[in-house]
Design a protein around this motif. Sequence first.
Motif, PDB file in Angstrom:
ATOM      1  N   THR A 100      40.567 -36.621 -19.384  1.00 23.03           N
ATOM      2  CA  THR A 100      41.836 -37.336 -19.441  1.00 23.03           C
ATOM      3  C   THR A 100      41.727 -38.621 -20.250  1.00 23.03           C
ATOM      4  OG1 THR A 100      41.275 -38.466 -17.384  1.00 23.03           O
ATOM      5  CG2 THR A 100      42.571 -36.438 -17.210  1.00 23.03           C
TER       6      THR A 100
ATOM      7  N   GLN B  31      45.100 -29.109 -19.006  1.00 19.86           N
ATOM      8  CA  GLN B  31      45.397 -30.257 -18.149  1.00 19.86           C
ATOM      9  C   GLN B  31      45.791 -31.524 -18.884  1.00 19.86           C
ATOM     10  OE1 GLN B  31      41.541 -29.759 -15.987  1.00 19.86           O
ATOM     11  NE2 GLN B  31      42.857 -29.868 -14.184  1.00 19.86           N
ATOM     12  N   SER B  32      45.179 -31.777 -20.027  1.00 13.27           N
ATOM     13  CA  SER B  32      45.455 -33.024 -20.735  1.00 13.27           C
ATOM     14  C   SER B  32      45.713 -32.727 -22.202  1.00 13.27           C
ATOM     15  CB  SER B  32      44.283 -33.996 -20.594  1.00 13.27           C
ATOM     16  OG  SER B  32      44.062 -34.317 -19.245  1.00 13.27           O
ATOM     17  N   SER B  92      40.866 -28.385 -20.920  1.00 14.10           N
ATOM     18  CA  SER B  92      41.031 -27.531 -19.749  1.00 14.10           C
ATOM     19  C   SER B  92      39.714 -27.446 -19.005  1.00 14.10           C
ATOM     20  CB  SER B  92      41.492 -26.137 -20.159  1.00 14.10           C
ATOM     21  OG  SER B  92      40.445 -25.430 -20.791  1.00 14.10           O
TER      22      SER B  92
END
Lengths: 114, 111
Positions: A100, B31-32, B92
């Motif tokens: 992230t 996810q990002s 992912s």
Amino acid sequence: DAGVTQSPTHLIKTRGQHVTLRCSPISGHKSVSWYQQVLGQGPQFIFQYYEKEERGRGNFPDRFSARQFPNYSSELNVNALLLGDSALYLCASSSAGAGTEKLFFGSGTQLSVL
Amino acid sequence: RKEVEQDPGPFNVPEGATVAFNCTYSNSASQSFFWYRQDCRKEPKLLMSVYSSGNEDGRFTAQLNRASQYISLLIRDSKLSDSATYLCVVTSHTGGFKTIFGAGTRLFVKA
């Protein structure tokens, strides 16, 4: 503060040889990932390491291996080099390796296989 | 099918133009999402992260549509200095951690 450093910057090898590329992450970063970039394409994911453990591997043959050391630096090893391994190899570091956060890239090692 | 696909480009636009880049991804568990910029013979650098709510940074706006698995980048009032390759990036954790880059879309901004 120093950014991500990679060595060597350029390398010429012949088919069948092996090569070791090195990467030092930004101070405080615990994750290192490796990418292969050929001209005109985006970087292709090879490996990610976090706290010395492999967390992810891309679609590369077993000739490619890597490791991360206690000081969080990393090596990428490629055995039995093929002409098609000629590329720019990029290393990136990040703080946590969670996927992230921002990746900081080194300038890369340009590998030519003759 | 590639995991991340981008407009092939190149895009040639005059200064001041608005240009939009599109990207699709195949793994619904991704996810990002990010846009990176890569100048010629340089390393990629983060331009911006992409959130479902959409986000803006000056002249740059990024959008994510998870249902359609689609990401976009809009550049308004293009500058000569915007000339670069724009890389769509998806991470992912399916079957191990992966960071997948698209092939990139080259942008040329002309005076």
